[in-house]
Design a protein around this motif. Structure first.
Motif, PDB file in Angstrom:
ATOM      1  N   GLU A  11       1.563  -4.898  -1.306  1.00 57.72           N
ATOM      2  CA  GLU A  11       2.257  -5.353  -2.478  1.00 57.72           C
ATOM      3  C   GLU A  11       1.303  -5.934  -3.429  1.00 57.72           C
ATOM      4  OE1 GLU A  11       6.111  -7.615  -2.419  1.00 57.72           O
ATOM      5  OE2 GLU A  11       6.460  -6.097  -0.731  1.00 57.72           O
ATOM      6  N   THR A  12       1.123  -5.455  -4.579  1.00 59.11           N
ATOM      7  CA  THR A  12       0.045  -5.923  -5.373  1.00 59.11           C
ATOM      8  C   THR A  12       0.652  -6.635  -6.539  1.00 59.11           C
ATOM      9  OG1 THR A  12      -1.620  -4.603  -4.403  1.00 59.11           O
ATOM     10  CG2 THR A  12      -2.135  -5.632  -6.645  1.00 59.11           C
ATOM     11  N   LYS A  13       0.220  -7.901  -6.904  1.00 54.17           N
ATOM     12  CA  LYS A  13       0.910  -8.402  -8.012  1.00 54.17           C
ATOM     13  C   LYS A  13      -0.504  -8.604  -8.985  1.00 54.17           C
ATOM     14  CE  LYS A  13       1.630 -12.993  -9.066  1.00 54.17           C
ATOM     15  NZ  LYS A  13       1.876 -14.268  -8.445  1.00 54.17           N
ATOM     16  N   THR A  40      -3.047 -10.671  -4.802  1.00 51.14           N
ATOM     17  CA  THR A  40      -2.913 -10.750  -6.011  1.00 51.14           C
ATOM     18  C   THR A  40      -4.181 -10.261  -6.729  1.00 51.14           C
ATOM     19  OG1 THR A  40      -1.773 -12.929  -6.014  1.00 51.14           O
ATOM     20  CG2 THR A  40      -2.616 -12.346  -7.911  1.00 51.14           C
ATOM     21  N   ARG A  61       0.791  -8.829   1.027  1.00 49.03           N
ATOM     22  CA  ARG A  61       0.881  -9.012  -0.462  1.00 49.03           C
ATOM     23  C   ARG A  61      -0.546  -9.413  -0.675  1.00 49.03           C
ATOM     24  NH1 ARG A  61       6.151 -12.629  -1.830  1.00 49.03           N
ATOM     25  NH2 ARG A  61       7.766 -11.014  -1.112  1.00 49.03           N
ATOM     26  N   ASP A 119      -2.767 -10.517 -11.853  1.00 51.55           N
ATOM     27  CA  ASP A 119      -2.953 -11.781 -12.591  1.00 51.55           C
ATOM     28  C   ASP A 119      -3.979 -11.681 -13.507  1.00 51.55           C
ATOM     29  OD1 ASP A 119      -2.988 -14.506 -13.527  1.00 51.55           O
ATOM     30  OD2 ASP A 119      -3.748 -15.338 -11.389  1.00 51.55           O
ATOM     31  N   THR A 153       0.793  -0.589  -4.111  1.00 53.96           N
ATOM     32  CA  THR A 153       2.131  -1.003  -3.796  1.00 53.96           C
ATOM     33  C   THR A 153       2.664   0.019  -2.829  1.00 53.96           C
ATOM     34  OG1 THR A 153       2.249  -2.772  -5.475  1.00 53.96           O
ATOM     35  CG2 THR A 153       4.255  -1.879  -4.288  1.00 53.96           C
ATOM     36  N   GLN A 184      -3.138  -2.728 -13.665  1.00 53.06           N
ATOM     37  CA  GLN A 184      -1.727  -2.574 -13.400  1.00 53.06           C
ATOM     38  C   GLN A 184      -1.456  -1.359 -12.854  1.00 53.06           C
ATOM     39  OE1 GLN A 184       0.489  -4.610 -14.077  1.00 53.06           O
ATOM     40  NE2 GLN A 184       0.168  -6.005 -15.719  1.00 53.06           N
TER      41      GLN A 184
END
Lengths: 523, 325
Positions: A391-393, A363, A361, A395, A386, A379
């Protein structure tokens, strides 16, 4: 002639004189406002662009940022540490005083030393250790070490008049009092937040300009800027929003000009620290090792990104996929580097080889008000990463918060942009990819702390090579090493869009500047 | 009355001091402006120079003390971005904003009160209902959207009004404003209407409610029984009484309009304080943000006091001594 007829005739005369005068005025809607008219106060794009109208530089940058003679007719190195500039004769400042070498010497003294300057020109002038005025039209610059970039660096510094500049404050320039240059336009008035007005300098050495008067209006809100153009209040706008470009193109009264910029949008990743703050395993526990230290993981990440799709969908076609630091045609661009092809299968394989078959994961930090569509790009990238298991969030935050945190190394993966002010490859190599070194002033914006001694050596040699061919070859090699390591992951080059009435035309500039000198009458 | 004014001034000094600490620390915590202001090409030495030049190398409490020392002698610091005294920067932009705010308030009152009276006197007619329905729109439509629609219709499609900016100014009686020129009126029409829309809805609702409340009162019945004309009853007995809540709310709203017309100023590129503050926040130009908040706080203190004083004029039952908060 009766009285009334005389008045009517006079009115007609006034009206006929007024009509062409109106057409002589050019009104430009700007997306960003310069913070001052003092050309040495704030070394930033909008300020430098505005200064180009009032002042000249020794060497000008054309619309592709190639160097062309300005106030200097010619320049050459006499030896490794001495440059000689021959100045243009018969140049007058706006008040009629003659331009001479003493003004250049004064400028070099003033430019690095403006009180409370948030971004000074010292970085471009510091290597010059001595100035020698040979005669009023010849000046020599001494440097401590070979300094091949002197022409590029000096091309950013506006030459001011010693007579008006001595003891002048930034406010004196802002009020036009001291803003007496040699440039194509004279300063008339500046109302902060509302307009900057200039009048043609009929005595300009480069030939008179087509516009009697130029009014720059800062209109920061993009939809308003477009509306002002549609309503006819302004003749040209810069930074047209991507979502409106199709519509503007279809409008019969308008035309749109686009050109690639010197700005590359890229991902910077923490390739240095053993543990990185934004990285965790799939369960959310902090990861003991930093996967981005492994070149294979960086390669996988690059392969996972579908650049043409980002350009197509997110940027609506208004960008060019990037495989290195500058687009084709710039000094130091390598012909060997290609845009990384989209290859999710290969990316997964590389991840597994690196010991992360299930991914991890991370960010991805991004500003949301700095680059064209910055948050949307992030985005899209998050989804692509992902898909291969990273898995990328996202911010996203305002630039005001983002850049401070990025410089404090709070991010492991971040989206950033870089425009090369000097128009050649040493600028990004020096700031983004050279090892961070306080003493040498290298890697100041290297927020991923990428470091490769081989690339450092190549760059250092390039920066000391006065011969253009030799230097370009070294810059190309340095670029190949740094991009081969994926010290940064290039995404695309920004394309800038200007929209204007059909009556005018503009040559797109790679440095993103909007210059009235480039706006001509169409037909 | 003098005692009230003095007590209020003392209270406001405390309020101002508290605000200055809060805002100063708030902006300090958000981030370091140097990363946005500095040239990307800058090396570490240039970065250190810029940080020192702006006084950002000192610890937060020292920076605050420096600011406080200046503030006590009327110097609220220099803008990081513009290198100008923050207060001067704000005062330079203030006339544009005040002119816009006053125009908007005048519109809101001139349109809002008659409509509100009408709706209050004739609550069950079609026109009365239409006014109330319209006021809901005025409340709920987002300002930026209405602003853009106004521009699209009146500037782009009809071409009647200029899309952005402030008109040329003229000076009479020592006052410089764009309201003295015809072009100035053309420029201010849309932004003022856009800013007025919400206040107008507010005024309509307040005056309607006031009328509905006052009409059944005994003194109205008595006035009618006395044989006073309908006009006199309306303007002397009804109107004066509904003004109390309207004045209170408008007094506070005037402060709001002056201090926070950010959206309208941004949409119409109006060179006022609202645009200045949003730009300053985006660039973390702390001296300007802090000075702005202090100016605005001081303005609210004065406005509140004025409202209270007006109150006592409108309603003799309210004694000033009672007004303490």
């Amino acid at each position: 002639m009766s009285n009334r007829r005389a008045i009517a005739a006079a009115t007609a005369l006034v009206l006929s004189a007024a009509a062409p005068a109106a057409a002589q005025t050019l009104t430009v809607g700007l997306g960003s406002e310069p913070s001052a008219l003092d050309p040495h106060y704030h070394n930033l794009g909008p300020n430098n662009a505005m200064a180009r109208h009032l002042f000249d530089t020794l060497i000008l940058q054309d619309e592709r940022q190639r160097l062309t003679p300005g106030l200097a007719l010619s320049w050459k190195p006499l030896d490794d540490t001495t440059w000689e500039f021959k100045l243009r004769p018969n140049v007058k400042f706006h008040d009629g005083t003659a331009f001479a070498a003493s003004d250049v010497a004064f400028t070099l003294k003033r430019a690095p030393d403006v009180p409370r300057s948030p971004a000074s020109f010292g970085i471009y002038i510091k290597p010059i250790t001595g100035v020698e005025i040979v005669d009023p039209l010849t000046i020599r610059f001494k440097t401590a070490a070979p300094y091949p970039l002197l022409p590029n660096d000096i091309s950013t510094v506006a030459i001011v008049s010693q007579k008006h500049g001595e003891n002048a404050t930034t406010e004196d320039y802002n009020s036009c009092k001291a803003a007496v240059g040699t440039g194509p336009y004279k300063c008339v008035e500046r109302v902060a937040g509302d307009r900057v007005v200039m009048a043609r300098n009929d005595a300009y050495w480069g030939g008179a300009q087509p516009w009697q008067r130029v009014v720059f209006k800062p209109i920061k809100s993009a939809p308003t800027r477009v509306a002002a153009l549609l309503a006819g209040d302004v003749d040209l706008i810069d930074d047209a929003p991507t979502a409106d470009i199709e519509r503007l193109k279809k409008d019969a009264r308008l035309s749109v000009v686009q050109g690639v910029s010197n700005r590359v949008i890229y991902l910077h990743l923490d390739s240095d620290r053993a543990e990185s703050p934004g990285i965790a395993d799939k369960q959310g526990n902090p990861l003991k090792a930093n996967p981005f230290k492994d070149p294979k993981v960086r390669k996988a990440l690059s392969k996972a990104i579908n650049r043409p799709a980002i350009v197509d969908r997110v940027m609506e076609g208004v960008a060019i996929p990037a495989g290195q630091l500058l687009p084709d045609g710039f000094f130091g661009v390598s012909s060997k580097l290609r845009v990384e092809p989209f290859d999710p299968e290969g990316a997964r394989k590389l991840l597994a080889e690196a010991g992360y078959p299930n991914g991890f994961r991370v960010t991805l930090a991004t500003p949301n008000d700095r680059y064209i569509n910055d948050e949307k790009i992030a985005q899209a990238i998050a989804q692509m990463l992902t898909r291969i298991g990273i898995e990328t969030k996202v911010d996203a935050m305002p630039g005001a918060v983002y850049f401070g945190r990025a410089s404090k190394l709070e991010f492991s993966l971040m989206l950033v942009g870089w425009g090369s002010g000097t128009g050649e490859a040493s600028s990004p190599l020096k700031s983004l990819l050279a090892s961070f070194d306080q003493a040498k002033g290298m890697g100041a914006a290297n927020r991923g702390r990428y470091s490769n001694p081989q690339m450092d050596r190549l760059l250092e040699r390039a920066l000391a090579t006065v011969d253009d061919k030799g230097r370009e070859a070294l810059l190309q090699q340095a670029t190949e090493v740094a991009i081969g390591d994926l010290g940064i992951v290039p995404l695309h080059f920004q394309v800038n869009t200007w929209a204007m009435k059909k009556a005018v035309k503009y040559d797109a500039r790679t440095d993103e500047a909007t210059l009235a000198t480039g706006i001509k009458r169409a037909n | 009355m003098l005692a009230v004014v003095i007590r209020r001034s003392m209270q406001s000094v405390v309020v101002l001091a508290a605000m200055s600490v809060l805002v100063f620390l708030g902006v300090y915590v958000v981030g370091n402006p140097i990363d946005i202001l500095i040239s990307p090409d800058a090396d570490q030495a240039e970065r250190a120079r810029a940080i020192a030049a702006l006084g950002l190398d000192r610890p937060a409490h020292e920076q605050y003390l420096v600011f406080l020392g200046g503030a006590l002698v009327g110097d609220l610091g220099r803008s990081f971005v513009h290198n100008m005294p923050a207060l001067k920067l704000i005062l330079e932009r203030m006339p544009a904003t005040i002119e816009l705010a006053l125009a908007a308030m005048a519109l809101a009152i001139a349109i809002g009160i008659p409509l509100g009276l009408w709706a209050g006197l004739r609550p069950n007619t079609a026109s009365g209902r239409a006014i109330m329905a319209g006021s809901i729109l005025g409340f709920s439509l987002p300002t930026f959207w209405v602003g853009l629609m106004l521009i699209m219709v009146f500037a782009v499609m009809l071409g009647w009004l200029p899309a952005t900016g402030r008109g040329p100014t003229a000076t009479y009686f020592g006052i410089t404003t764009s309201l003295f020129t015809l072009k100035g009126w053309a420029h201010i029409a849309m932004p003022a209407f856009n800013l007025a829309l919400f206040k107008m809805a507010l005024v309509i609702r307040l005056s309607r409610a006031g009328v509905r409340e006052v009409l059944p009162m005994d003194y109205i019945k008595f006035a009618r029984a006395k044989g006073l004309s309908a006009r006199r009853v309306l303007w002397v007995h009804v109107f004066k009484n509904i003004l109390i809540p309207v004045v209170t709310v408008l007094g506070l709203e005037l402060g709001n309009v002056i201090a926070f017309s950010v959206v309208t100023e941004t949409v119409f590129a109006w060179p006022g304080m609202g645009k200045l503050i949003i730009d300053s926040i985006n660039l973390l130009d702390r001296p300007v943000v802090v000075a702005y908040v202090l100016v605005v706080t001081a303005m609210f203190v004065v406005l509140n006091l004025t409202v209270d004083l007006l109150y006592s004029l409108l309603d003799p039952r309210v004694r000033l001594a009672e007004v303490k908060a």
